[in-house]
Design a protein around this motif. Structure first.
Motif, short mmCIF file in Angstrom:
data_model
loop_
_atom_site.label_atom_id
_atom_site.label_comp_id
_atom_site.label_asym_id
_atom_site.label_seq_id
_atom_site.Cartn_x
_atom_site.Cartn_y
_atom_site.Cartn_z
N ASN A 51 0.82 -1.22 0.00
CA ASN A 51 0.00 0.00 0.00
C ASN A 51 0.85 1.27 0.00
N ILE A 52 2.01 1.22 0.64
CA ILE A 52 2.88 2.38 0.61
C ILE A 52 3.44 2.61 -0.78
N SER A 53 3.71 1.53 -1.51
CA SER A 53 4.17 1.67 -2.89
C SER A 53 3.12 2.39 -3.73
N GLU A 54 1.85 2.08 -3.48
CA GLU A 54 0.77 2.75 -4.21
C GLU A 54 0.71 4.23 -3.85
N ILE A 55 0.91 4.55 -2.58
CA ILE A 55 0.88 5.95 -2.14
C ILE A 55 2.03 6.72 -2.77
N GLN A 56 3.21 6.11 -2.80
CA GLN A 56 4.37 6.81 -3.36
C GLN A 56 4.21 7.06 -4.85
N ASP A 57 3.48 6.20 -5.52
CA ASP A 57 3.22 6.43 -6.95
C ASP A 57 2.40 7.68 -7.17
N LYS A 58 1.58 8.04 -6.15
CA LYS A 58 0.66 9.17 -6.28
C LYS A 58 1.18 10.44 -5.61
N SER A 59 2.14 10.31 -4.70
CA SER A 59 2.57 11.45 -3.91
C SER A 59 4.09 11.60 -3.95
N ALA A 60 4.52 12.81 -4.32
CA ALA A 60 5.96 13.08 -4.35
C ALA A 60 6.50 13.36 -2.95
N ASP A 61 5.60 13.54 -1.98
CA ASP A 61 6.01 13.90 -0.62
C ASP A 61 6.23 12.69 0.27
N ALA A 62 6.06 11.50 -0.29
CA ALA A 62 6.09 10.30 0.55
C ALA A 62 7.49 9.89 0.98
N GLY A 63 8.53 10.55 0.41
CA GLY A 63 9.90 10.34 0.89
C GLY A 63 10.35 8.90 0.83
N ASP A 64 10.95 8.42 1.93
CA ASP A 64 11.54 7.08 1.95
C ASP A 64 10.62 6.07 2.62
N LEU A 65 9.32 6.27 2.50
CA LEU A 65 8.38 5.36 3.14
C LEU A 65 8.57 3.92 2.69
N THR A 66 8.77 3.73 1.38
CA THR A 66 8.93 2.36 0.87
C THR A 66 10.16 1.70 1.48
N ASP A 67 11.26 2.45 1.59
CA ASP A 67 12.47 1.89 2.20
C ASP A 67 12.23 1.51 3.65
N GLN A 68 11.52 2.38 4.39
CA GLN A 68 11.22 2.07 5.79
C GLN A 68 10.33 0.83 5.90
N ALA A 69 9.33 0.75 5.02
CA ALA A 69 8.41 -0.38 5.06
C ALA A 69 9.12 -1.69 4.73
N LYS A 70 9.99 -1.66 3.72
CA LYS A 70 10.71 -2.88 3.33
C LYS A 70 11.71 -3.29 4.41
N ALA A 71 12.32 -2.30 5.06
CA ALA A 71 13.25 -2.63 6.15
C ALA A 71 12.52 -3.29 7.31
N LEU A 72 11.31 -2.80 7.63
CA LEU A 72 10.50 -3.40 8.69
C LEU A 72 10.11 -4.83 8.30
N GLN A 73 9.68 -5.01 7.06
CA GLN A 73 9.30 -6.35 6.60
C GLN A 73 10.48 -7.32 6.70
N GLU A 74 11.66 -6.87 6.30
CA GLU A 74 12.85 -7.73 6.35
C GLU A 74 13.21 -8.07 7.79
N ALA A 75 13.07 -7.09 8.69
CA ALA A 75 13.38 -7.34 10.11
C ALA A 75 12.44 -8.40 10.68
N ILE A 76 11.18 -8.35 10.30
CA ILE A 76 10.21 -9.36 10.77
C ILE A 76 10.55 -10.72 10.19
N GLN A 77 10.90 -10.75 8.91
CA GLN A 77 11.27 -12.02 8.28
C GLN A 77 12.50 -12.63 8.96
N ASN A 78 13.40 -11.76 9.42
CA ASN A 78 14.62 -12.23 10.09
C ASN A 78 14.44 -12.45 11.58
#
Length: 350
Positions: A51-78
């Motif tokens: 869902n954050i990827s979808e938001i970033q496609d629509k908003s230039a202000d979303a910054g590094d949200l995708t990077d933060q979200a993927k880092a959280l996902q990876e931490a949970i996987q690990n």
């Protein structure tokens, strides 16, 4: 940002908070202890990334949200430690909140008796009469209802997250959306259940609120303690247990009394030898605060008014010179507790 985009970001912030609170039920010491809970963590972290990827496609202000979200996902996987997951979830949630428009806040809450009755009729069958997650229907529910008395959970749960859960429900659980309730009722319930874990320390006095209502609503107690080092953890917990303190007007004479007494105590303890300043602040506590409500309090409880008057005179005498450790603090604490009683009387009278 469109209303749909705002709602989507609110839900993502809610999911990030949910992960921070419930991850401890899924993983401990790098091992999965509950596979069902762990699968939910994986599902929610993937949902955030998508869902954050979808938001970033629509908003230039979303910054590094995708990077933060993927880092959280990876931490949970690990299966990283709960402290790491909470830090990453909190950071992601903070970024989301910063990008969202300011949400509307309540300007007052329902009375304690009213909200308690509302909780009993709407929530107690699942969450239990005292909020322990042990209602009559709890055994039939998977996942189990939230235990609002768990302090570890409450420290990592925001009032906004609770309000959103009440308003929108929680997917894949028995928690419904309470759309039949008014906004005032939903906010009142959020403040009520958000304070249940802190009731045992609610009588701690001696600290005036130094956070805004918006900060208290949007951030967890852990985040508030990190961002407001001038406040003690007990002070923040007291505000969660007694949210009415957040809704007092700054011109409330009894608040002025409290604030000046606390400043007087601080001057006496930390500015060695500055007893003149301490005493001047104690005099201000009486003249600029308490004296303005003396007549009103006299009509409600003359004995309490006389006791408080004597209390403040005794404090002024103590502040004239050095005292044994704790003597001033003890006298101020007793007076603050009686000021709370006076505030309750005057509020009920009003």
């Amino acid at each position: 940002m469109s209303d749909d985009g705002f709602a989507q970001m609110r839900q993502l912030a809610q999911l990030a908070e949910y992960i921070a609170v419930d991850y401890m039920e899924a993983v401990r010491d790098g091992q999965v202890v509950n596979d069902g809970e762990y699968q939910e963590m994986l599902e929610f972290s993937q949902l955030i990334v998508t869902n954050i990827s979808e938001i970033q496609d629509k908003s230039a202000d979303a910054g590094d949200l995708t990077d933060q979200a993927k880092a959280l996902q990876e931490a949970i996987q690990n299966k990283q430690a709960i402290e790491t997951i909470r830090q990453m979830s909190g950071s992601l949630r903070g970024t989301l909140l910063a990008l969202m428009p300011q949400s509307s806040l309540p300007d007052h809450l329902l009375s304690k008796a009213t909200v308690k009755g509302l909780y009993e009729s709407q929530c107690a069958s699942c969450h239990g009469a005292a909020g322990g997650g042990d209602g009559v229907m709890a055994e039939q529910l998977e996942p189990a209802p939230t235990d609002f008395t768990s302090k570890e959970r409450a420290l990592n749960r925001s009032l906004l997250g609770l309000y959103d859960a009440i308003s929108n429900g929680i997917d894949d659980t028995a928690m419904p959306a309470f759309t039949q309730l008014t906004e005032e009722e939903r906010w009142s319930l959020a403040f009520h259940v958000g304070g249940l874990a802190f009731q045992s320390g609610s009588e701690v006095t001696g600290e005036a609120p130094s956070v805004t209502l918006s900060q208290m609503v949007n951030h967890t107690p852990v985040q508030l303690a990190a961002e407001h080092p001038e406040m003690t953890q007990k002070g923040i917990e007291r505000l969660r247990a007694k949210p009415e303190l957040l809704f007092q007007e700054t011109t409330n004479p009894l608040k002025i009394t409290r604030d000046q007494l606390l400043l007087a105590q601080e001057a006496h303890q930390h500015q060695r030898g500055d007893y003149q300043t301490a005493q001047a602040l104690a005099v201000s506590a009486y003249l600029d605060g308490f004296e303005l409500v003396e007549n009103s309090l006299d009509a409600q409880d003359k004995a309490l008014r006389q006791t408080l008057e004597a209390d403040m005179m005794a404090i002024r005498q103590l502040l004239k010179q050095a005292q044994s450790p704790g003597e001033v603090e003890s006298a101020v604490s007793r007076t603050l507790a009686r000021l709370d009683d006076a505030d309750r009387l005057l509020s009920e009278s009003t």
